[in-house]
Enzyme design. Structure first.
Site, PDB file in Angstrom:
ATOM      1  N   HIS A  17       0.275  -1.159  -0.022  1.00 47.71           N
ATOM      2  CA  HIS A  17       0.161   0.078  -0.109  1.00 47.71           C
ATOM      3  C   HIS A  17       1.007   0.903   0.582  1.00 47.71           C
ATOM      4  CE1 HIS A  17      -3.906  -2.009   1.182  1.00 47.71           C
ATOM      5  NE2 HIS A  17      -3.351  -2.489   1.636  1.00 47.71           N
TER       6      HIS A  17
ATOM      7  N   LYS B 243      -7.993  13.417   4.988  1.00 50.45           N
ATOM      8  CA  LYS B 243      -7.573  12.453   4.885  1.00 50.45           C
ATOM      9  C   LYS B 243      -6.509  12.819   6.162  1.00 50.45           C
ATOM     10  CE  LYS B 243      -6.831  13.942  -0.012  1.00 50.45           C
ATOM     11  NZ  LYS B 243      -6.269  12.262  -0.479  1.00 50.45           N
ATOM     12  N   ARG B 244      -5.586  11.936   6.179  1.00 48.91           N
ATOM     13  CA  ARG B 244      -4.435  11.972   6.800  1.00 48.91           C
ATOM     14  C   ARG B 244      -3.787  12.878   6.128  1.00 48.91           C
ATOM     15  NH1 ARG B 244      -3.819   8.111  11.438  1.00 48.91           N
ATOM     16  NH2 ARG B 244      -1.755   9.224  11.973  1.00 48.91           N
TER      17      ARG B 244
ATOM     18  N   LYS C  30       0.632  14.314   0.996  1.00 48.66           N
ATOM     19  CA  LYS C  30      -0.784  14.987   0.469  1.00 48.66           C
ATOM     20  C   LYS C  30      -0.778  15.860   0.479  1.00 48.66           C
ATOM     21  CE  LYS C  30      -2.315  10.695   2.872  1.00 48.66           C
ATOM     22  NZ  LYS C  30      -3.000  10.169   2.437  1.00 48.66           N
TER      23      LYS C  30
ATOM     24  N   THR D 146      -8.960   6.420  -1.935  1.00 47.29           N
ATOM     25  CA  THR D 146      -9.822   5.850  -1.769  1.00 47.29           C
ATOM     26  C   THR D 146     -11.076   6.752  -2.170  1.00 47.29           C
ATOM     27  OG1 THR D 146      -9.682   4.748   0.210  1.00 47.29           O
ATOM     28  CG2 THR D 146      -9.731   3.599  -1.899  1.00 47.29           C
TER      29      THR D 146
ATOM     30  N   LYS E 169     -14.884   7.753  -4.432  1.00 48.57           N
ATOM     31  CA  LYS E 169     -15.488   8.029  -2.820  1.00 48.57           C
ATOM     32  C   LYS E 169     -17.036   9.399  -3.539  1.00 48.57           C
ATOM     33  CE  LYS E 169     -14.196   5.709   0.800  1.00 48.57           C
ATOM     34  NZ  LYS E 169     -13.089   5.737   1.824  1.00 48.57           N
TER      35      LYS E 169
HETATM   36  C1  26W Z   1       4.503   1.119   9.329  1.00 50.41           C
HETATM   37  C2  26W Z   1       3.066   1.612   9.879  1.00 50.41           C
HETATM   38  C3  26W Z   1       2.282   1.506   9.063  1.00 50.41           C
HETATM   39  C4  26W Z   1       0.562   1.326   8.662  1.00 50.41           C
HETATM   40  C5  26W Z   1       0.378   1.475   7.481  1.00 50.41           C
HETATM   41  C6  26W Z   1       2.665   1.704   7.404  1.00 50.41           C
HETATM   42  C7  26W Z   1       2.001   1.846   6.233  1.00 50.41           C
HETATM   43  C8  26W Z   1       0.889   1.893   6.703  1.00 50.41           C
HETATM   44  C9  26W Z   1      -0.149   2.355   5.127  1.00 50.41           C
HETATM   45  C10 26W Z   1       0.203   1.793   4.042  1.00 50.41           C
HETATM   46  C11 26W Z   1      -0.548   3.799   5.472  1.00 50.41           C
HETATM   47  C12 26W Z   1      -2.062   3.453   4.644  1.00 50.41           C
HETATM   48  O1  26W Z   1      -3.518   3.487   4.546  1.00 50.41           O
HETATM   49  N1  26W Z   1      -2.036   3.046   3.195  1.00 50.41           N
HETATM   50  C13 26W Z   1      -3.071   3.927   1.906  1.00 50.41           C
HETATM   51  O2  26W Z   1      -3.536   2.385   1.493  1.00 50.41           O
HETATM   52  C14 26W Z   1      -4.898   3.115   0.518  1.00 50.41           C
HETATM   53  C15 26W Z   1      -5.296   2.141   0.743  1.00 50.41           C
HETATM   54  O3  26W Z   1      -4.404   1.120  -0.216  1.00 50.41           O
HETATM   55  C16 26W Z   1      -4.374   4.042  -0.264  1.00 50.41           C
HETATM   56  O4  26W Z   1      -5.482   3.942  -0.426  1.00 50.41           O
HETATM   57  C17 26W Z   1      -3.411   4.726   0.096  1.00 50.41           C
HETATM   58  O5  26W Z   1      -3.124   5.512  -1.127  1.00 50.41           O
HETATM   59  C18 26W Z   1      -2.518   4.452   1.098  1.00 50.41           C
HETATM   60  O6  26W Z   1      -1.483   5.718   1.404  1.00 50.41           O
END
Ligand code: 26W
Length: 797
Positions: free
Chosen positions: A355, A534-535, A540, A642, A646
């Site tokens: 992701h 969003k975060r 971003k 995502t 929406k």
């Molecule tokens: C190590 C901690 C950690 C926690 C969460 C590292 C990375 C993450 C995720 C990868 C962050 C995340 O939410 N990524 C998002 O995933 C979505 C679903 O696929 C995508 O639509 C977003 O672009 C992406 O940033």
């Protein structure tokens, strides 16, 4: 379509009263809103439970392949409305509650949001569960039952303040504790070889206890389970030795320690690597899930070779990556299979979804921590690495490096399919982080562009638009979203377009009234609602958005009578508690908002609002009311997005870069219905190599220079003029995310947006085309893709 019969409403009313009496122990005269909400939840749950049992029975009878979705996060939000909508009981419930003199909206809003996720990855998992049920795939979601979900965000003098989230302190009706599904898991200890077999003897134990929540699909034809693990002490009673020695408090320590594992969701979505507790959480839920999966497999099949035919385990990012070595340990150490066969079987089962390509978000664990917590797994990882080296003597990549374990490489090597989440992202995986592994395994990487469930993200959050769509094309779109294209011929019908427009206006008016009531801000619903939710992350680029707002404010002040298009800029989102730059961006937006909103010269045309505590429920409120969707990440950085889907689905136009799924959204809705700006991912790479790229951009754009100056000189923080100097210096200096270099084109695109919005007819046609052409972005389509390319599993309805 959703009209209930009087009989439905009567039955619902009786069911609510029944549960009010017998589940809540209250009579109507003394019931609180919470009692009513619980009574209604129980009534709905009864309906779900029957379908849930039927689905489980069918899965066993068919001996079908099961899909297991392992995810550290499930951002499911509220479940009551979801259940009512999918069972098509919402109208009956509304009628029944009204007859009982209760406000249905307030009863539904009484439910706490289950915020067991940080953002996109967790929300995607929730949409996937709903689609898996809608499609009738025998599936389970596995995760952690965090006692505290994502922190709650408040603003104090514009600054983000975090407070613990406590969803489990309020009752809800959705989970069933499963006393029979408990697993003992170990950490630490040592490994000995006995009779040629490695035996791991951990020196710390914890119990994983299952809590099941049914997830019902569209029209209740199928329901799957979300199984969340809660950590309990291995020895439920006190440590009797300490207790008898008089150390009463000390005797409770092991219990507290065990429970810590499922206490709280890590609120950082990038840089939490290296935290022992995080690795414990990862192993805890992954190992518990695998034991559960193997127990179910063993009860149904007696040939272990069938495993890949009967079990698909999907790793939602690398967080459950320990599944590879753990499954090999079970098959080899415990079941006695040869090591190579254990690897092959495990690989046949596992799929891995990536992701993010952000280097700081790619998990790596120090060998030291790993060795301390999971000594046997470290040995197994070394053997996996060796086996991979043997099979590919020319390989230039390893899982292990001196002192570290790379979880991305481990996941890749142990999965038979690896997927990205948008076409662009998958392409970049092949040319960047997984270039070498892709060369060695050219068929392994596939793309599965993300999607969202139209039940929650249209039918439930935007009921008026859903009703118009159904009145126009029937209700088949709810399970076949691409049928929204059938709306297209109607868009040229002025009467139809008037209805579409009236719905958007009403949604905006509703949001405006809510913002006035809850946050004391007055906005004109006729203004453009420009939304970025969003975060908070530098990539971003919320700071690009606020910089443009500042430049616009300055320009309106210079020339107030130039016929400006009124705009309300709405922000919402949380920053990781330790991400100071992101928190300062929030504070800057809040400070700028005060100055801009108080300016009598400009505030007819521009307002800026940062809504606190962004969560799923707030998204459901904002998205149907948006005119403009801000998707402005530095190209190459947003894996998919995502929220972007929406918004488009709900008839907002996008201003965005060629990043993530924006690329595909633009292709689907048509470039003329999308406001594109900025550099491509390739141009970004080239631009970064230019010395002084930010300074160059600033030198050629006086507007940009002036906006940055205002940030630097304390215009928005007069009591502390230097407060935002570091942000200004970042944008004007290193500017890794190329805010300055993209600003000029962003400004241009925003003015094109202004011009387009002034022609309301044309704007609404474009908005309606976005809705009509967004059907491809259903998570049903995504899940079908996984079924075909990754899981090779079937649907049972
Ligand atoms: C190590 C901690 C950690 C926690 C969460 C590292 C990375 C993450 C995720 C990868 C962050 C995340 O939410 N990524 C998002 O995933 C979505 C679903 O696929 C995508 O639509 C977003 O672009 C992406 O940033």
């Amino acid at each position: 379509m959703l009209k209930s019969t009087p009989a439905d409403a009567r039955a619902m009313r009786e069911a609510i009263l029944h549960h009010l009496t017998y589940s809540m122990g209250k009579d109507a005269a003394h019931a609180t809103r919470q009692d009513w909400r619980m009574a209604l939840s129980h009534a709905v749950r009864d309906q779900i439970t029957d379908r849930w049992f039927a689905s489980t029975r069918k899965s066993y009878e068919a001996k079908a392949k099961r899909v297991y979705y392992l995810s550290m996060e499930f951002l499911i939000g509220r479940l009551l409305e979801d259940g009512l909508v999918n069972l098509r009981m919402l109208d009956a419930a509304n009628e029944a509650l009204t007859a009982l003199e209760q406000d249905p909206a307030a009863v539904i809003a009484d439910e706490p949001d289950a915020a067991l996720g940080n953002g996109g990855l967790g929300r995607l998992a929730a949409c996937f569960l709903e689609s898996l049920s809608t499609l009738g795939v025998p599936a389970l979601g596995y995760g952690i039952r965090y006692e505290h979900g994502l922190f709650e965000q408040k603003f104090e003098y514009g600054r983000q303040v975090e407070t613990p989230e406590t969803w489990l302190q309020q009752p809800h009706a959705w989970e069933f504790e499963r006393a029979e599904a408990k697993y003992r898991l170990g950490f630490g200890g040592s490994v000995a070889v006995r009779d040629g077999r490695s035996v791991w003897t951990p020196d710390e134990a914890v119990v994983a206890a299952a809590y099941d929540t049914p997830v019902v699909g569209w029209q209740g034809r199928w329901a799957n389970t979300l199984r969340l693990w809660s950590a309990k002490p291995a020895n439920e009673s006190f440590d009797l030795d300490s207790f008898n020695a008089g150390d009463y408090i000390g005797a409770t320590a092991p219990e507290a320690q065990a429970r810590t594992i499922s206490r709280v969701l890590y609120p950082d979505d990038t840089t939490e690597a290296g935290k022992v507790l995080r690795l414990k959480q990862e192993y805890f839920f992954t190992a518990a899930s695998l034991h559960d999966i193997m127990r179910r497999f063993d009860s149904e099949h007696d040939d272990i070779a069938l495993l890949p035919k009967k079990v698909a385990v999907q790793l939602n990012d690398t967080h459950p990556a320990i599944a590879g070595p753990e499954l090999v340990r079970i098959l080899h150490d415990e079941k006695g299979l040869p090591f190579d066969q254990a690897i092959d079987l495990a690989r046949g089962v596992l799929g891995y979804t990536n992701h993010t390509l952000l280097p700081e978000a790619l998990e790596r664990w120090s060998e030291d921590i790993f060795h301390r917590l999971l000594p046997r797994h470290l040995q197994i990882i070394d053997r996996i690495d060796d086996a991979h080296a043997k099979a590919h003597p020319d390989r230039k990549v390893t899982i292990r490096e001196p002192g570290t374990v790379k979880m991305g490489e481990l996941s890749f090597v142990m999965a038979h399919r690896v997927n990205g989440v948008s076409a662009l992202h998958t392409g970049l995986m092949k040319t960047t982080v997984f270039k070498e592994l892709d060369r060695l395994h050219p068929d392994r990487i596939v793309n599965q562009t993300n999607g969202v469930t139209p039940r929650r993200w249209m039918l439930s959050c935007n009921p008026s638009l859903a009703e118009l769509i159904t009145a126009t094309i029937g209700d088949g779109w709810l399970s076949d979203l691409e049928r929204l294209t059938e709306l297209e011929p109607n868009i040229s019908d002025p009467e139809w377009l008037r209805s579409f427009t009236a719905i958007k206006r009403a949604n905006k008016a509703e949001l405006a009234a809510w913002m006035a009531a809850e946050h004391g801000v007055q906005v004109d619903p006729a203004a453009m609602f420009d939304v970025q939710i969003k975060r908070l992350h530098e990539y971003k680029r919320q700071h690009l958005n606020i910089l443009e707002a500042i430049a616009l404010w300055q320009e309106i002040r210079d020339n107030p009578d130039a016929g400006w298009t009124p705009r309300i800029k709405i922000f919402a989102g949380k920053a990781a508690p330790g991400y100071f730059f992101a928190k300062d961006i929030i504070r800057l937006i809040n400070d700028a908002s005060r100055v801009i909103n108080d300016d009598p010269v400009t505030n007819k045309y521009l307002k800026v609002i940062f809504l606190p505590n962004y969560n799923v429920s707030l998204a459901e409120r904002l998205i149907p009311a948006a005119d403009l969707s801000e998707q402005i990440s530095t190209a190459g950085k947003e894996a998919s997005g995502t929220g972007n889907m929406k918004f488009a689905l709900n008839g907002a136009l996008t201003i965005g870069t060629l990043d993530g799924a924006n690329v595909e959204i633009r292709e689907h809705v048509g470039p003329e219905n999308f406001f594109l700006f900025g550099m491509t991912a390739e141009e970004v790479e080239a631009r970064r190599r230019i010395d002084g790229h930010a300074a160059q951009a600033i030198a050629t754009d006086p507007r940009l220079a002036r906006a940055i100056d205002a940030v630097r000189n304390g215009t928005f923080s007069p009591t502390e003029p230097g407060r935002y100097a570091h942000i200004a210096n970042n944008i004007a200096g290193a500017d890794y995310f190329l805010v300055s270099s993209d600003f000029t084109d962003y400004w241009r695109a925003q003015r094109a947006v202004d011009a387009a919005f002034r022609d309301q007819d044309q704007w609404m046609r474009m908005a309606a085309l976005n809705t009509a052409r967004s059907g491809w972005f259903s998570s049903d389509r995504t899940i079908r893709g996984y079924l075909r390319d990754v899981w090779e599993a079937e649907t049972l309805v």
